[in-house]
Scaffold this motif. Structure first.
Motif, PDB file in Angstrom:
ATOM      1  N   ASP A 150       8.443  80.730  89.657  1.00  0.00           N
ATOM      2  CA  ASP A 150       6.559  80.168  88.712  1.00  0.00           C
ATOM      3  C   ASP A 150       6.382  82.050  88.072  1.00  0.00           C
ATOM      4  O   ASP A 150       6.048  82.449  88.371  1.00  0.00           O
ATOM      5  N   THR A 151       7.294  81.800  86.521  1.00  0.00           N
ATOM      6  CA  THR A 151       7.370  82.800  85.730  1.00  0.00           C
ATOM      7  C   THR A 151       6.301  83.148  84.836  1.00  0.00           C
ATOM      8  O   THR A 151       5.882  84.228  83.915  1.00  0.00           O
ATOM      9  N   ARG A 152       5.224  82.483  84.747  1.00  0.00           N
ATOM     10  CA  ARG A 152       4.134  81.736  83.473  1.00  0.00           C
ATOM     11  C   ARG A 152       2.952  82.859  84.567  1.00  0.00           C
ATOM     12  O   ARG A 152       2.838  83.336  85.416  1.00  0.00           O
ATOM     13  N   TYR A 153       2.147  82.498  83.077  1.00  0.00           N
ATOM     14  CA  TYR A 153       0.838  83.812  83.626  1.00  0.00           C
ATOM     15  C   TYR A 153      -1.104  83.154  83.588  1.00  0.00           C
ATOM     16  O   TYR A 153      -0.544  82.104  82.797  1.00  0.00           O
ATOM     17  N   THR A 154      -1.275  83.046  84.386  1.00  0.00           N
ATOM     18  CA  THR A 154      -2.681  82.431  84.817  1.00  0.00           C
ATOM     19  C   THR A 154      -3.924  84.028  84.098  1.00  0.00           C
ATOM     20  O   THR A 154      -3.887  84.621  83.943  1.00  0.00           O
ATOM     21  N   GLY A 211       3.004  91.945  79.407  1.00  0.00           N
ATOM     22  CA  GLY A 211       4.172  91.869  77.990  1.00  0.00           C
ATOM     23  C   GLY A 211       3.593  90.030  77.411  1.00  0.00           C
ATOM     24  O   GLY A 211       5.011  89.774  76.508  1.00  0.00           O
ATOM     25  N   ILE A 212       2.656  90.099  77.332  1.00  0.00           N
ATOM     26  CA  ILE A 212       1.939  89.164  76.521  1.00  0.00           C
ATOM     27  C   ILE A 212       1.976  89.479  74.996  1.00  0.00           C
ATOM     28  O   ILE A 212       1.272  90.438  74.867  1.00  0.00           O
ATOM     29  N   THR A 213       2.311  89.078  74.016  1.00  0.00           N
ATOM     30  CA  THR A 213       1.961  89.180  73.414  1.00  0.00           C
ATOM     31  C   THR A 213       0.710  89.191  72.607  1.00  0.00           C
ATOM     32  O   THR A 213       0.579  87.742  73.167  1.00  0.00           O
ATOM     33  N   VAL A 214      -0.452  89.885  72.069  1.00  0.00           N
ATOM     34  CA  VAL A 214      -1.550  89.037  71.697  1.00  0.00           C
ATOM     35  C   VAL A 214      -1.914  89.449  70.558  1.00  0.00           C
ATOM     36  O   VAL A 214      -1.780  90.952  70.019  1.00  0.00           O
ATOM     37  N   GLN A 215      -3.123  88.880  69.484  1.00  0.00           N
ATOM     38  CA  GLN A 215      -3.191  88.523  68.511  1.00  0.00           C
ATOM     39  C   GLN A 215      -4.338  88.804  68.401  1.00  0.00           C
ATOM     40  O   GLN A 215      -4.917  87.466  69.040  1.00  0.00           O
ATOM     41  N   PHE A 216      -5.274  89.531  67.527  1.00  0.00           N
ATOM     42  CA  PHE A 216      -7.352  89.480  67.871  1.00  0.00           C
ATOM     43  C   PHE A 216      -7.339  88.259  66.348  1.00  0.00           C
ATOM     44  O   PHE A 216      -7.307  88.776  65.048  1.00  0.00           O
ATOM     45  N   ASP A 237      -5.483  79.011  82.653  1.00  0.00           N
ATOM     46  CA  ASP A 237      -4.286  77.514  82.088  1.00  0.00           C
ATOM     47  C   ASP A 237      -2.934  78.975  82.383  1.00  0.00           C
ATOM     48  O   ASP A 237      -3.436  80.665  82.246  1.00  0.00           O
ATOM     49  N   LYS A 238      -2.152  77.998  82.977  1.00  0.00           N
ATOM     50  CA  LYS A 238      -0.585  79.323  82.723  1.00  0.00           C
ATOM     51  C   LYS A 238      -0.168  79.261  81.603  1.00  0.00           C
ATOM     52  O   LYS A 238       0.142  78.691  81.122  1.00  0.00           O
ATOM     53  N   VAL A 239       0.540  80.033  81.554  1.00  0.00           N
ATOM     54  CA  VAL A 239       1.982  79.936  79.939  1.00  0.00           C
ATOM     55  C   VAL A 239       2.736  80.942  79.989  1.00  0.00           C
ATOM     56  O   VAL A 239       2.391  82.072  81.290  1.00  0.00           O
ATOM     57  N   GLU A 240       3.931  81.548  79.223  1.00  0.00           N
ATOM     58  CA  GLU A 240       4.350  81.643  79.599  1.00  0.00           C
ATOM     59  C   GLU A 240       4.770  82.834  78.855  1.00  0.00           C
ATOM     60  O   GLU A 240       4.325  83.421  78.119  1.00  0.00           O
ATOM     61  N   THR A 241       5.027  83.934  79.820  1.00  0.00           N
ATOM     62  CA  THR A 241       5.191  85.602  79.376  1.00  0.00           C
ATOM     63  C   THR A 241       5.716  86.107  78.193  1.00  0.00           C
ATOM     64  O   THR A 241       5.598  86.453  77.547  1.00  0.00           O
ATOM     65  N   THR A 242       6.289  85.225  77.634  1.00  0.00           N
ATOM     66  CA  THR A 242       6.673  84.737  76.654  1.00  0.00           C
ATOM     67  C   THR A 242       6.216  85.181  74.951  1.00  0.00           C
ATOM     68  O   THR A 242       6.533  84.738  74.044  1.00  0.00           O
TER      69      THR A 242
END
Length: 558
Positions: free
Chosen positions: A29-33, A53-58, A81-86
């Motif tokens: 499972d490559t997703r991020y919690t 490696g997750i891109t964040v917009q503020f 929530d789990k999100v893909e690192t991409t």
């Protein structure tokens, strides 16, 4: 055959199914919690997501409940929530809700009133700051300024009048994001303290070691006698010459021929100060003498190892006014000191002298009773009546019932006082000068002429009897000059003393002051000359002498 083959295949398939159940394949499972970021700042959040490696917009969102600059929530996601690192996620960061600016430093202030020579130094802008709701400074200008200035009567002013004692109100206004703040500051312009700060800070900057005031214009001296608060008699430590000094730059209340409130206290202050000084230094400037042939000087003294200018200290102690000081080297300091001291209302600037007799006439008293109780009347005012028996210069000797006293009239002409006149004089002030009892404070307005041509009784005595006739006119005959003592008093060289012996070998001194010496110069007498003299008796320190009125008082035998 076909049936058997089918069964075989079925068995193989079944076996393969059993094998899959016992050893299932591994799926990663490559997703991020998404974690709870409450309290995290934007930079801390950036560091967390950069690691995975997750891109964040503020997105900045105004908030009054969350600390400025910290996490509010995920946009489109929730914690856990789990999100893909991409993927790219959005996060809200709190910014303050706009509020009115803050003004600091406008505290109530007390400022000493400014005077001539000491302009205002208080800056109504200094130390006052304004910040917006984000903590940024708002400089003085279009958005931060003084809105108005008013006095205690609510009159609008263009600026605070630091030359006028009073209360002033300065209102500041700051603006930001359509909001404004006003703060009113109270500024109290008050009387300066009654102190000697100018004297404390001034030091003698000229070398005086080994120098003579008489010869060099600066030098160490010693006191011979005190006169009043602005006149003292000194001796030059190098030449040994005695002379009188009038203090430069000041004028003190009178305490000799005239008496004024605070005059005696000012004189006593000078006496005590100089008598307790470690060293006294005189410094000349400009013209060396005044019209009365007195030297002019700055009078310095050393206390606790530091030099202090007594002239200036008298001004700061409200014992003297400044006089003709503006063009001198210390002029600006004196002007400032007087202006500051005058505002205090102390002593000569408004206070009642508790020991001064403000009455006009004073206590009526007979001359004999006054002489017998003299200490009770010193510095008080008295009224006396008597016959004028002698006149030395402008001053007189006056007798009543065979008791006499000297009245000092100063430098003013007294043609209204003549020998043989019976007069009543009010407002005279008893004083002791060189241990001699005398009266002063004479004014023609306080004199009443009772009669003229009254006889003057003159007693002929021996030289050793003079102590019994103080204040009275006597005649001593058959005197022989033994010595002529010329005065050492600076440029005042006319005065002198004649030392003589009577026929019984008793010694008597005849004093010829400056006034009389102009008509009876010292060469009038010579050692060995024989003469008789008629003159009033006066005490001088612990001894007694005759005061020569003029040439008509001398009769030479040859």
């Amino acid at each position: 055959m076909k049936k058997a083959f089918f069964l075989l295949l079925l068995a193989v398939f079944a076996f393969s199914l059993v094998g899959c159940v016992e050893n299932p394949p591994v799926i990663e499972d490559t997703r991020y919690t998404l974690t709870d970021l409450t309290g995290k700042t934007q930079s801390q959040i950036e560091a967390i997501f950069e690691e995975v490696g997750i891109t964040v917009q503020f997105r900045e969102v105004q908030s009054s409940t969350v600390a400025a600059g910290t996490f509010i929530r995920y946009v489109g996601y929730n914690v856990g929530d789990k999100v893909e690192t991409t993927v790219s996620i959005r996060i809200e960061i709190a910014i303050p809700v706009p509020s009115a600016p803050t003004i600091n430093g406008a505290d109530e202030a007390s400022v000493y009133v400014s005077v001539q020579g000491n302009p205002p130094t208080f800056d109504i802008y200094a130390g006052v700051t304004a910040t917006d709701f984000q903590g940024n400074d708002i400089p003085f200008g279009n958005f931060f300024y003084v809105l108005e200035i008013k006095d205690s009567n609510q009159n609008t002013l263009s600026e605070v009048n630091f030359y006028q004692i009073g209360v002033y109100y300065v209102t500041y206004q700051a603006m930001n994001s359509g909001l404004s703040t006003t703060v009113t500051r109270t500024i109290n312009v008050v009387v300066p303290p009654f102190d000697t700060n100018n004297t404390d800070n001034l030091q003698l900057a000229v070398s005086y070691a080994g120098k003579s005031f008489i010869n060099d214009g600066i030098g160490v001296v010693t006191i011979t006698t005190h006169t009043d608060a602005d006149t003292t008699n000194f001796r030059d430590s190098v030449t040994g010459e005695r002379f009188t000094v009038r203090y430069l730059g000041i004028d003190a209340p009178e305490a000799t021929s005239k008496y004024e409130p605070w005059g005696i206290k000012a004189a006593n202050f000078v006496r005590e100060t100089l008598d307790n000084a470690e060293t006294i230094i005189l410094q000349a400037e400009g013209v060396r003498t005044d019209g009365n042939e007195r030297y002019l000087a700055w009078v310095w003294y050393i206390k606790d190892g530091k030099t202090r200018l007594l002239n200036l200290e008298l001004v700061e102690e409200a014992y003297a006014w400044t006089s003709a000081v503006a063009s001198t080297q210390y002029g600006s300091i004196f002007v400032t000191a007087q202006a500051e001291t005058q505002l205090t209302g102390r002593r000569i600037y408004g206070e009642v002298d508790p020991d001064f007799d403000y009455s006009t006439g004073g206590t009526p008293i007979e001359i004999g009773a006054l002489l017998d109780n003299f200490n009770d009347y010193i510095a008080k005012k008295v009224t006396i009546t008597g016959v004028i028996t002698s006149k030395v210069g402008n001053s007189i000797y006056i007798e009543q019932n065979n008791r006499g006293i000297y009245m000092y009239a100063g430098y003013n002409m007294t043609n209204e006082l003549q020998i043989g006149y019976e007069v009543t004089i009010q407002g005279l002030v008893p004083a002791v000068y060189f241990q001699s009892k005398q009266l002063s404070n004479y004014t023609i307005d306080n004199m009443i002429l009772l009669s003229t041509d009254n006889p003057v009784t003159i007693s002929t005595i021996a030289a050793n009897q003079v102590s019994q006739y103080v204040g009275r006119v006597v005649r001593i005959e058959d005197l022989t000059v033994t010595q002529i003592q010329l005065s050492q008093s600076g440029l005042t060289t006319d005065a002198y003393t004649v030392v003589a012996r009577d026929s019984n070998n008793n010694t008597i001194n005849i004093r010829v002051d400056d006034y009389t010496a102009k008509v009876v110069p010292s060469y009038t007498f010579s050692v060995g000359a024989q003469f008789s003299v008629t003159a009033p008796v006066t005490q001088f320190n612990s001894g007694y002498q005759l005061m020569l009125p003029g040439m008509g008082s001398i009769e030479f035998n040859n």
